[in-house]
Design an enzyme around this catalytic site. Structure first.
Site, PDB file in Angstrom:
ATOM      1  N   ASN A  70       0.966  -1.179   0.113  1.00 47.16           N
ATOM      2  CA  ASN A  70       0.026  -0.021  -0.008  1.00 47.16           C
ATOM      3  C   ASN A  70       0.898   1.241   0.096  1.00 47.16           C
ATOM      4  O   ASN A  70       1.852   1.327   0.595  1.00 47.16           O
ATOM      5  CB  ASN A  70      -0.941   0.066   1.126  1.00 47.16           C
ATOM      6  N   VAL A  80       1.890   2.111   8.465  1.00 45.72           N
ATOM      7  CA  VAL A  80       3.242   2.435   8.797  1.00 45.72           C
ATOM      8  C   VAL A  80       4.053   2.683   7.855  1.00 45.72           C
ATOM      9  O   VAL A  80       4.264   1.999   6.589  1.00 45.72           O
ATOM     10  CB  VAL A  80       3.807   0.918   9.112  1.00 45.72           C
ATOM     11  N   HIS A 133       6.428  -1.947   2.868  1.00 43.19           N
ATOM     12  CA  HIS A 133       6.345  -3.636   3.228  1.00 43.19           C
ATOM     13  C   HIS A 133       5.144  -4.262   2.333  1.00 43.19           C
ATOM     14  O   HIS A 133       4.361  -3.554   1.996  1.00 43.19           O
ATOM     15  CB  HIS A 133       5.691  -3.733   4.837  1.00 43.19           C
ATOM     16  N   HIS A 181       2.772  -7.051   1.983  1.00 36.56           N
ATOM     17  CA  HIS A 181       1.700  -7.983   2.775  1.00 36.56           C
ATOM     18  C   HIS A 181       1.878  -9.304   1.898  1.00 36.56           C
ATOM     19  O   HIS A 181       1.708  -9.280   0.711  1.00 36.56           O
ATOM     20  CB  HIS A 181       0.362  -7.301   2.867  1.00 36.56           C
TER      21      HIS A 181
HETATM   22  P1  AMP Z   1      -0.402  -0.698   6.171  1.00 31.52           P
HETATM   23  O1  AMP Z   1      -1.511  -0.700   6.818  1.00 31.52           O
HETATM   24  O2  AMP Z   1      -0.230  -1.441   4.606  1.00 31.52           O
HETATM   25  O3  AMP Z   1       0.749   0.058   6.433  1.00 31.52           O
HETATM   26  O4  AMP Z   1       0.404  -2.509   6.786  1.00 31.52           O
HETATM   27  C1  AMP Z   1       0.897  -2.314   8.176  1.00 31.52           C
HETATM   28  C2  AMP Z   1       0.427  -3.600   8.745  1.00 31.52           C
HETATM   29  O5  AMP Z   1       1.634  -3.654   9.822  1.00 31.52           O
HETATM   30  C3  AMP Z   1      -0.702  -3.892   9.532  1.00 31.52           C
HETATM   31  O6  AMP Z   1      -1.156  -5.033   8.685  1.00 31.52           O
HETATM   32  C4  AMP Z   1      -0.488  -4.201  10.839  1.00 31.52           C
HETATM   33  O7  AMP Z   1      -1.343  -5.013  11.327  1.00 31.52           O
HETATM   34  C5  AMP Z   1       0.923  -4.483  10.887  1.00 31.52           C
HETATM   35  N1  AMP Z   1       1.544  -4.124  12.243  1.00 31.52           N
HETATM   36  C6  AMP Z   1       1.508  -3.102  12.678  1.00 31.52           C
HETATM   37  N2  AMP Z   1       2.345  -3.345  13.734  1.00 31.52           N
HETATM   38  C7  AMP Z   1       2.825  -4.398  13.896  1.00 31.52           C
HETATM   39  C8  AMP Z   1       3.775  -5.141  14.778  1.00 31.52           C
HETATM   40  N3  AMP Z   1       4.325  -4.614  15.838  1.00 31.52           N
HETATM   41  N4  AMP Z   1       3.999  -6.481  14.494  1.00 31.52           N
HETATM   42  C9  AMP Z   1       3.589  -6.931  13.115  1.00 31.52           C
HETATM   43  N5  AMP Z   1       2.748  -6.411  12.485  1.00 31.52           N
HETATM   44  C10 AMP Z   1       2.463  -5.191  12.918  1.00 31.52           C
END
Ligand code: AMP
Ligand code: ZN
Length: 115
Positions: free
Chosen positions: A88, A97, A101, A103
């Site tokens: 995203n 975040v 990354h 997914h």
């Molecule tokens: P996005 O919404 O595409 O930025 O994805 C961020 C992802 O990171 C989400 O699916 C969250 O559930 C995941 N996430 C956030 N904090 C953590 C963490 N500490 N450990 C593992 N996954 C996380």
């Protein structure tokens, strides 16, 4: 490293994560809010905030995220049946975040288009 970045803290080992893949350039760990039976997050060790911040010199690092996704899919037994690897970018796409990354989602039938 960006000092206020959650994923940089995971790379540094300052925040625990369920790490399932590691290479010189990337790590993969289970998403804390899994949206599928397999839901891993694959990140570069290098801090890159969004797709828009990827520079030409980052191409090998970004490519390594797909090498990680492939390995995770094989480990999880979803490579042949199919899975999704998606990134995203910015708020309208749901990025929360700001450290890029992939997914890696699988283990169930995924619909298209996504919401
Ligand atoms: P996005 O919404 O595409 O930025 O994805 C961020 C992802 O990171 C989400 O699916 C969250 O559930 C995941 N996430 C956030 N904090 C953590 C963490 N500490 N450990 C593992 N996954 C996380
Ligand atoms: Zn970061």
């Amino acid at each position: 490293m960006s000092s206020d970045c959650l994923f940089c803290k995971i790379v540094a080992g300052e925040i625990p994560a369920d790490v399932i893949y590691e290479s010189d350039t990337a790590i993969g760990f289970r998403d804390i809010n899994a949206q599928a039976p397999t839901h891993a997050v694959v990140i570069p060790r290098k801090h890159i905030a969004t797709i828009n911040d990827i520079e030409p010199e980052d191409q090998a690092v970004v490519g390594s995220l797909y090498t990680a996704a492939k390995a995770i899919a094989a480990q999880e037994g979803i490579a042949d049946v199919g899975y999704r690897a998606v990134m995203n970018c910015n708020e309208a796409a749901g990025q929360t975040v700001f450290h890029i990354h992939l997914h890696v989602l699988g283990g169930r039938t995924l619909t298209w288009p996504p919401g």
